[in-house]
Design a protein around this motif. Structure first.
Motif, PDB file in Angstrom:
ATOM      1  N   ALA A  76     -12.125  47.920 -20.393  1.00 26.29           N
ATOM      2  CA  ALA A  76     -11.424  49.197 -20.487  1.00 26.29           C
ATOM      3  C   ALA A  76     -10.664  49.373 -21.792  1.00 26.29           C
ATOM      4  CB  ALA A  76     -10.466  49.394 -19.330  1.00 26.29           C
ATOM      5  N   LEU A 121     -18.279  57.495 -15.623  1.00 26.16           N
ATOM      6  CA  LEU A 121     -18.069  56.065 -15.411  1.00 26.16           C
ATOM      7  C   LEU A 121     -19.395  55.330 -15.242  1.00 26.16           C
ATOM      8  CD1 LEU A 121     -15.729  53.981 -14.949  1.00 26.16           C
ATOM      9  CD2 LEU A 121     -16.098  54.341 -12.506  1.00 26.16           C
ATOM     10  N   ALA A 124     -19.379  52.829 -18.547  1.00 26.21           N
ATOM     11  CA  ALA A 124     -18.067  52.478 -18.001  1.00 26.21           C
ATOM     12  C   ALA A 124     -17.062  52.138 -19.102  1.00 26.21           C
ATOM     13  CB  ALA A 124     -18.209  51.298 -17.046  1.00 26.21           C
ATOM     14  N   LEU A 166     -13.693  54.381 -19.593  1.00 23.92           N
ATOM     15  CA  LEU A 166     -12.384  53.793 -19.292  1.00 23.92           C
ATOM     16  C   LEU A 166     -11.483  53.796 -20.531  1.00 23.92           C
ATOM     17  CD1 LEU A 166     -13.451  50.859 -16.956  1.00 23.92           C
ATOM     18  CD2 LEU A 166     -12.391  53.030 -16.307  1.00 23.92           C
ATOM     19  N   ASN A 215     -10.756  50.327  -6.989  1.00 24.55           N
ATOM     20  CA  ASN A 215     -11.300  50.929  -8.214  1.00 24.55           C
ATOM     21  C   ASN A 215     -11.437  49.894  -9.324  1.00 24.55           C
ATOM     22  OD1 ASN A 215     -11.765  53.493  -7.411  1.00 24.55           O
ATOM     23  ND2 ASN A 215      -9.739  54.250  -8.011  1.00 24.55           N
ATOM     24  N   TRP A 267     -14.645  49.012 -11.720  1.00 30.10           N
ATOM     25  CA  TRP A 267     -14.629  49.125 -13.185  1.00 30.10           C
ATOM     26  C   TRP A 267     -15.057  47.819 -13.828  1.00 30.10           C
ATOM     27  CZ3 TRP A 267      -8.897  51.056 -13.073  1.00 30.10           C
ATOM     28  CH2 TRP A 267      -8.859  52.347 -12.497  1.00 30.10           C
ATOM     29  N   SER A 320     -18.380  47.222 -16.187  1.00 36.80           N
ATOM     30  CA  SER A 320     -18.170  46.771 -17.565  1.00 36.80           C
ATOM     31  C   SER A 320     -18.965  45.503 -17.847  1.00 36.80           C
ATOM     32  CB  SER A 320     -16.688  46.499 -17.835  1.00 36.80           C
ATOM     33  OG  SER A 320     -15.920  47.649 -17.611  1.00 36.80           O
TER      34      SER A 320
END
Ligand code: ARG
Length: 597
Positions: free
Chosen positions: A151, A208, A212, A216, A254, A258, A262
């Protein structure tokens, strides 16, 4: 050829292995002469003084280093007057404090080429092993590298860690170590609270799924803007992260998604870079209990002080400042996770060594947590090593925007593709121009990155990276392709007869063959040296020296058109061996050598 030089008549010297590095035999032979002439020295002591010579000299011994009683000149005379040429060593000359030795050329050619051949094409493992050694047999190393932050952008600093780390992993494997490649993701911390808060406002499932990492980061950038205007955002974020730390499933749901997306994306990109990890772990996976235990122990040792509810370790005594190990709200932090993580890894893997490949911007951080582990008296804390590196400057795409790893790779490939198109005839002959340009582009990035000492900052230069001239990645690939093509162009000479039947003595008066073969013989030493320095530039320099030596041989040491077929075959053997060794050096650097371009 004179009676074959045999390694079995030479004494054994600890730390050498003529079965993998034939130059060891030549050095032992030199050492034996010195020890015979100067009985105060053992062969082993004499061996330690045999170094590569300057240009035109094979090996040199600097006599003063032995600190023998008496005059250097007298010692030198003893060695020189005792000297008898044999199959290993041809001559010695005395020059001030130095003795210069020349190797027997025919033996050199025969022995080196035979060894390259055997250890490339006839190994028990079926894989090329020339250059490898067994110095790490039975030992285990964890190499942690790449370690991007989920992220947040995978920036060029992480790319450097990835490239250098992949090289180190190959290097330790080539030295007999058991290697665990580890990716320690930045997947925990208050920034995930920020993203969670931001995601409610700016997040999109669709974006996303598509990318991703990029999405993010977008969210993260936007919510950070908000936070500048509204201090409440940070408070909310910290609350959210606290819920994550406390194991609140709702808050973790969540985040988990994520993280998964990733990693999936990273794996694809690592694949393209020819980089692989045995273990994907991350800050989130460091057990809380290890961190708590660490803090307890530090506390018992009286190393912790309380400042406004936060806990500090005072490292001023070692000029390492004061380090916060736990925040006021009780949440964990980067430093403590590293401390707990190291203990946990030791318990799990019992490593003999652990290497962290992390930017020199984090020198203080690494020094702090290594120090804390030492203060805690873990005996293995001395086996932790920080391999650091400088900054990459000027790295943005040609359009000047921030870069993601996939953009860098794509752009490098595009740049090469454009470049290749300029030569239409050649371009049309390449089977897979897209794949080829991708590979050359990646080679360009890697070579640029590993060409100089690690600690140096360097400025990323697209023009230089794509150039086929000078010491660049494309030039190296080109050198390999040219060597690979020589086999295709001379099918009438192939397959070559077995090594013992190739008439290498026909090459004895070719300085080009000698230079190339001597370099090939030195490759196992290059590997051993870089294992000590952890400098990939040592291998890059070697690869370019070899490429240059080959390039100056092409017009003189011809194969096609040489009427003496025995001579043509001997020359071809040199080129094919050069291809094998250049390929090995490139693979060590995590580069895939190309056969055509
Ligand atoms: N994720 C960190 C960063 O991007 C690098 C991690 C380095 N490794 C470590 N054990 N601290 O800054």
């Amino acid at each position: 050829m004179t009676s074959a030089a045999s390694t079995s008549t030479l004494p054994a010297v600890p730390g050498t292995d003529p079965s993998r590095c034939i130059l060891d035999s030549f050095r032992i032979s030199i050492a034996k002469r010195i020890a015979d002439a100067l009985p105060a020295l053992s062969v082993e002591q004499a061996y330690s003084g045999v170094d590569y010579g300057k240009k035109g000299v094979d090996f040199t011994v600097a006599l003063p280093r032995f600190r023998l009683p008496g005059k250097v000149d007298e010692h030198a005379s003893k060695v020189v007057s005792n000297f008898q040429p044999d199959d290993w060593v041809q001559s010695v000359t005395h020059d001030k404090a130095f003795l210069h030795f020349q190797l027997n050329t025919t033996t050199l050619l025969k022995q080196v080429l035979t060894q390259v051949h055997a250890l490339t094409h006839e190994t028990a493992s079926g894989k090329p092993e020339y250059g490898e050694n067994k110095s790490g047999a039975g030992k285990k190393v964890i190499i942690e590298y790449s370690s991007p932050n989920i992220a947040k952008a995978f920036h060029v600093g992480h790319l450097r860690s990835t490239i250098i780390g992949a090289f180190l992993a190959n290097l330790y494997k080539a030295s007999g170590w058991e290697v665990i490649s580890m990716n320690y993701l930045g997947d925990w911390g208050t920034q995930f609270g920020m993203i969670a808060v931001g995601f409610d406002k700016y997040g999109s499932q669709e974006a996303l799924e598509k990318d991703a990492i990029k999405h993010l980061l977008d969210v993260y950038v936007k919510v950070n803007k908000d936070a500048e205007a509204d201090p409440n955002v940070k408070v909310e974020a910290a609350k959210f992260f606290k819920r994550m730390e406390d194991g609140d499933e709702e808050a973790l749901k969540n985040w988990r998604h994520w993280r998964e997306l990733s990693i999936k994306k990273y794996v694809e990109e690592y694949d393209r870079l020819n980089v692989h990890f045995d273990v994907y772990t991350g800050e989130s996976e460091v057990g809380r209990e290890w961190q708590d235990k660490a803090l307890e122990r530090l506390n018992e040792m009286g190393l912790i002080s309380d400042v406004d509810g936060a806990k500090l370790v005072d490292l001023e005594k070692w000029k390492l400042q004061k380090a916060v190990v736990r925040k006021k709200d009780g949440t964990s932090i980067y430093l403590t996770r590293d401390i707990g993580g190291a203990i946990e890894r030791y318990e799990k893997y019992k490593f003999d060594k652990m290497i962290y490949v992390v930017s020199s911007q984090q020198d203080l951080h690494l020094a702090q947590f290594f120090k804390i582990l030492r203060l805690m008296e873990f005996p293995w804390a001395d086996n932790l090593e920080h391999v650091n590196y400088g900054l990459v400057l000027g790295m943005s795409t040609r359009k000047g925007t921030v870069v993601f790893l996939d953009q860098i790779i794509r752009e490098a490939a595009d740049v090469m593709h454009e470049q290749m198109r300029k030569n239409e005839e050649k371009y049309n002959a390449v089977e897979d121009p897209e794949g080829t340009s991708l590979e050359i582009g990646i080679t360009g990035i890697k070579i640029q990155d590993m060409a100089a000492k690690r600690v140096n900052n360097y400025t990323f230069n697209w023009d230089r990276m794509k150039s086929f001239e000078g010491d660049t990645g494309p030039y190296l690939q080109y050198a390999h392709v040219r060597l690979a093509s020589i086999a295709r162009k001379n099918p009438n000479l192939l397959p070559l007869p077995p090594p013992s039947e190739i008439k290498v003595d026909l090459l004895a008066d070719s300085p080009h063959a000698r230079e190339i073969v001597f370099l090939l013989g030195s490759y196992p030493d290059v590997v051993k040296t870089v294992l000590k320095t952890h400098e990939p530039s040592g291998v890059v320099t070697f690869a370019f020296r070899l490429a240059h030596a080959i390039s100056s041989a092409w017009d003189v040491m011809i194969v096609k058109g040489e009427p003496n077929e025995d001579l043509a075959k001997a020359r071809l053997w040199v080129y094919l061996s050069a291809r094998d060794v250049l390929g090995a050096a490139m693979r060590l650097l995590s580069i895939r050598p190309l056969e055509r371009m």
